[in-house]
Design an enzyme around this catalytic site. Structure first.
Site, PDB file in Angstrom:
ATOM      1  N   CYS A   1       0.041   3.833   2.750  1.00 36.81           N
ATOM      2  CA  CYS A   1       0.522   3.322   4.043  1.00 36.81           C
ATOM      3  C   CYS A   1       1.974   3.747   4.275  1.00 36.81           C
ATOM      4  CB  CYS A   1       0.427   1.794   4.089  1.00 36.81           C
ATOM      5  SG  CYS A   1      -1.226   1.112   3.898  1.00 36.81           S
TER       6      CYS A   1
ATOM      7  N   CYS B   1       0.832  -1.216   0.000  1.00 35.67           N
ATOM      8  CA  CYS B   1       0.000   0.000   0.000  1.00 35.67           C
ATOM      9  C   CYS B   1       0.861   1.258   0.000  1.00 35.67           C
ATOM     10  CB  CYS B   1      -0.922  -0.037   1.218  1.00 35.67           C
ATOM     11  SG  CYS B   1      -1.672   1.536   1.634  1.00 35.67           S
TER      12      CYS B   1
END
Length: 320
Positions: free
Chosen positions: A58, A55
């Site tokens: 993230c 991600c």
């Protein structure tokens, strides 16, 4: 010479890296059950960053947002923070909360019930606003009793472990005492009844020593105001700063005074009242005294909502 310069360079880089690593949100290497216990002890909420390794947002949160010092100061004060991979140890969490977006942010109470859910990328200022909204929601849901409603923990009840710093910058931990402990709550250095009582407690020192008992004083005031308590009373006992009223809540002695009482204190005492505590709620502890045995069980208490009435030294000695 060149080699020495190289070593110096890497040494300074290491120091710089270490300093940077200590800023921002401090994520703990605990599982959820351990985080729950710690949150209950420290009266905090739980924050979980549920991420995946693939991600992009993230990674940006970890790189750009979480290291922010202001954000870290707020989150470290109010949350137990966990950094959990949703595709490894976090699979059950992702399933329980039906997570489909990453990063996902779970804000849980001390029983791991959801308080608020967010997802996506946020800069530090935006994420600080989210954290503040979560704590405000928690505080609004948590009603502090009035002086007529507060009851205090009863004899026979257990008190969970708590830790706090004293005026000597030493950390007191209840579970480490392994002896009887006398716990005395005071309202603050502005209270003449508190100061007189703390001063009188010094007469107990020989009895406490002979019976292997520790006495600690719990104050809701910040360290700079606790210094005034020390100056006024000359006490040698540990005076613990009850930050965020965590200890008062454990003993169920925390209450909110009536508005007219608060107005009187604020007008009469000014900054000594307004700025001395963790927040501006005006909350205070009942001036109660508890005696705990070696297992943190209450074996005696003096609980009177009238701040002028305190446990007598004779009664305390009788219970040791």
């Amino acid at each position: 010479m060149f080699t020495k310069i190289i070593y110096t360079f890497f040494f300074l880089v290491a120091i710089s890296f270490n300093a940077q690593s200590k800023t921002g949100i401090q994520f703990q290497t605990k599982n959820l059950e351990e985080a729950k216990k710690l949150a209950q002890q420290e009266n905090k909420l739980i924050f979980i960053d549920l991420y995946t390794t693939w991600c992009g947002p993230c990674k940006l949160m970890k790189k750009n947002t979480f290291p922010n010092p202001e954000l870290g100061e707020f989150f470290n004060k109010n949350f137990i923070s966990l950094y959990i991979d949703a595709e490894k140890e976090g699979t059950e969490l992702a399933k329980k909360f039906k997570i489909v977006n990453y990063p996902s942010f779970l804000f849980l109470d001390q029983n791991s019930e959801l308080v608020q859910y967010e997802y996506g990328y946020y800069n530090a200022a935006q994420f600080l606003n989210i954290g503040q909204s979560v704590t405000e929601k928690r505080n609004s849901d948590k009603k502090t009793p009035t002086i007529s409603e507060v009851k205090g923990k009863m004899v026979g009840e257990m008190i969970p472990n708590f830790t706090a710093k004293d005026q000597f910058e030493k950390t007191f931990s209840l579970s480490q005492e392994k002896k009887k402990t006398v716990v005395v709550f005071i309202r603050g250095q502005w209270c003449p009844y508190c100061n007189k009582y703390v001063e009188s407690l010094q007469n107990l020192a020989p009895e406490l020593q002979s019976k292997n008992t520790r006495l600690v004083i719990i104050s809701p005031e910040k360290p700079e105001f606790i210094e005034k308590t020390i100056s006024k009373t000359k006490t040698a006992y540990s005076v613990l700063y009850d930050e965020n009223y965590r200890i008062a809540e454990l003993f169920d002695v925390l209450y909110t005074p009536e508005k007219k009482t608060l107005d009187f204190y604020e007008n009469r005492l000014g900054d000594d009242f307004k700025k001395s505590r963790s927040d501006d709620s005006g909350r205070l502890p009942v001036s109660a005294t508890y005696i705990l045995d070696e297992n943190q069980k209450i074996i005696w208490r003096h609980f009177n909502p009238d701040y002028k009435e305190r446990a007598s030294l004779e009664d305390i000695v009788k219970q040791l």
